[in-house]
Design an enzyme around this catalytic site. Structure first.
Site, mmCIF file in Angstrom:
data_model
loop_
_atom_site.group_PDB
_atom_site.id
_atom_site.type_symbol
_atom_site.label_atom_id
_atom_site.label_comp_id
_atom_site.label_asym_id
_atom_site.label_seq_id
_atom_site.Cartn_x
_atom_site.Cartn_y
_atom_site.Cartn_z
ATOM 1 N N GLY A 20 2.963 -0.987 4.198
ATOM 2 C CA GLY A 20 3.014 0.448 3.904
ATOM 3 C C GLY A 20 4.442 0.977 3.722
ATOM 4 N N GLY A 21 4.958 1.442 4.755
ATOM 5 C CA GLY A 21 6.318 2.012 4.563
ATOM 6 C C GLY A 21 7.234 1.287 3.717
ATOM 7 C CD GLU B 188 -3.149 -2.602 7.770
ATOM 8 O OE1 GLU B 188 -2.148 -2.912 7.096
ATOM 9 O OE2 GLU B 188 -3.839 -1.609 7.231
ATOM 10 C CG ASN C 116 -1.719 1.096 1.507
ATOM 11 O OD1 ASN C 116 -1.796 2.018 0.578
ATOM 12 N ND2 ASN C 116 -2.285 1.435 2.829
ATOM 13 C CD1 TRP C 117 3.277 1.063 -3.042
ATOM 14 C CD2 TRP C 117 3.168 2.303 -4.754
ATOM 15 N NE1 TRP C 117 3.892 0.395 -4.143
ATOM 16 C CE2 TRP C 117 3.996 1.233 -5.323
ATOM 17 C CE3 TRP C 117 3.303 3.287 -5.796
ATOM 18 C CZ2 TRP C 117 4.505 0.949 -6.256
ATOM 19 C CZ3 TRP C 117 3.764 3.066 -7.114
ATOM 20 C CH2 TRP C 117 4.161 1.761 -7.353
ATOM 21 C CE LYS C 118 -0.220 3.351 4.872
ATOM 22 N NZ LYS C 118 0.112 3.446 6.355
ATOM 23 C CB SER D 36 5.583 -1.389 11.917
ATOM 24 O OG SER D 36 5.233 -0.223 12.275
ATOM 25 C CG HIS E 130 -5.686 1.888 5.508
ATOM 26 N ND1 HIS E 130 -5.381 2.832 6.550
ATOM 27 C CD2 HIS E 130 -4.726 0.952 5.360
ATOM 28 C CE1 HIS E 130 -4.026 2.485 6.796
ATOM 29 N NE2 HIS E 130 -3.566 1.371 6.082
ATOM 30 N N GLY F 26 2.838 2.209 10.641
ATOM 31 C CA GLY F 26 3.596 3.449 10.616
ATOM 32 C C GLY F 26 4.426 3.755 11.968
ATOM 33 C CD GLU G 106 -3.005 5.464 6.956
ATOM 34 O OE1 GLU G 106 -2.845 5.622 5.628
ATOM 35 O OE2 GLU G 106 -1.899 4.939 7.575
HETATM 36 P P1 PGA Z 1 3.011 0.113 7.709
HETATM 37 O O1 PGA Z 1 1.505 0.442 7.162
HETATM 38 O O2 PGA Z 1 3.537 -1.315 7.110
HETATM 39 O O3 PGA Z 1 3.793 1.548 7.267
HETATM 40 O O4 PGA Z 1 2.962 0.352 8.997
HETATM 41 C C1 PGA Z 1 0.730 -0.578 6.929
HETATM 42 C C2 PGA Z 1 -0.669 -0.237 6.296
HETATM 43 O O5 PGA Z 1 -1.213 0.955 6.882
HETATM 44 O O6 PGA Z 1 -1.248 -0.830 5.499
#
Ligand code: PGA
Length: 254
Positions: free
Chosen positions: A237-238, A170, A9-11, A216, A98, A176, A100
């Protein structure tokens, strides 16, 4: 048997040229280095979908996903993107719910139930996210909360439909933050989610649903987390923004 999946997930990251470079590197590394049949999903921002799809081509192992979609088919919804548009751009899956989106865009489980249903009707695989905030975990209410999220958004689906959903657990406190759930904490929640699917459907259906862990995940911890019985991969994500790290996470299944 359920699939192992690693989704990136590149966000809201990457210009078009950065995204193309990242995707090309990942696609090449997957082709050259990955031995397992783990499914890899690249999930760029909407505007890059078509460009990234042309790099993916007809790869058997890498596919395209989107980060969200509208619950409406079409019409006067400025700024929204429909399931049909995603399919026409080459996406086969879509992240829904998600944390967010829940936090900053007030997405409720009621709305997400509509989005999940609608995605399925359009042959998009929903990657449905659930997970608790830190205060909920500290109060010991994480199972109750995640149980309510999946109950409201998913358990109205038919037996056929639920088997087409991918669930991503998650924990919000791990997204993050650099803090990962321990392998035991992940396994415990994944087993709980699977048990809820069993109670609402049956064991066979529960065993067919892929449940990903997100929060993470890094090359250093992926192997331990992915080796848990009920963890079928990750939503990253990251670390999905660095081709080497992302590929090394996929390698955790080799
Ligand atoms: P993260 O994000 O790997 O940066 O913790 C995961 C996600 O939000 O799907």
């Amino acid at each position: 048997m359920r699939k192992n999946i690693v989704a990136g997930n590149w966000k809201m990251n990457c210009s078009l040229s950065e995204g193309k470079k990242l995707a090309s590197e990942v696609i090449n590394m997957v082709q050259d280095e990955i031995k397992s049949d783990t499914q890899v999903i690249l999930i760029p921002p909407f505007i890059h979908l078509t460009s990234i799809q042309s790099l993916i081509g007809s790869s058997a192992q890498v596919s395209l996903g989107a980060q969200n979609c509208s619950q409406h088919a079409k019409g006067a919804y400025t700024g929204e993107v429909s399931a049909e548009m995603l399919i026409s751009a080459g996406a086969t899956s879509v992240i829904l719910g998600h944390s967010e989106r829940r936090e900053y865009f007030n997405e409720s489980d009621e709305l997400l139930a509509d989005k999940v249903k609608f995605a399925l009707e359009n042959s998009l695989t929903p990657i449905f996210c659930c997970g608790e905030k830190l205060e909920v975990r500290e109060a010991g209410n994480h199972e109750q909360l995640v149980g309510a999220q999946i109950n409201q958004a998913l358990f109205g689906l038919s037996e056929d439909e639920i088997q087409k959903v991918v669930i991503a657990y998650e924990p919000v406190w791990a997204i993050g933050t650099g803090v990962t759930a321990s392998a035991d904490q992940a396994q415990e929640m994944h087993a709980f989610i699977r048990s809820q699917i069993t109670s609402n459907y049956n064991q066979e259906i529960a065993n067919s649903v892929s449940i990903l862990y997100g929060g993470s995940v890094k090359p250093e911890n992926a192997k331990e987390i992915f080796s848990q019985e009920d963890v079928d991969g990750g939503l990253i994500g990251g670390a999905s923004l660095k081709s080497r790290d992302f590929t090394n996470i996929i390698k955790a299944f080799d």
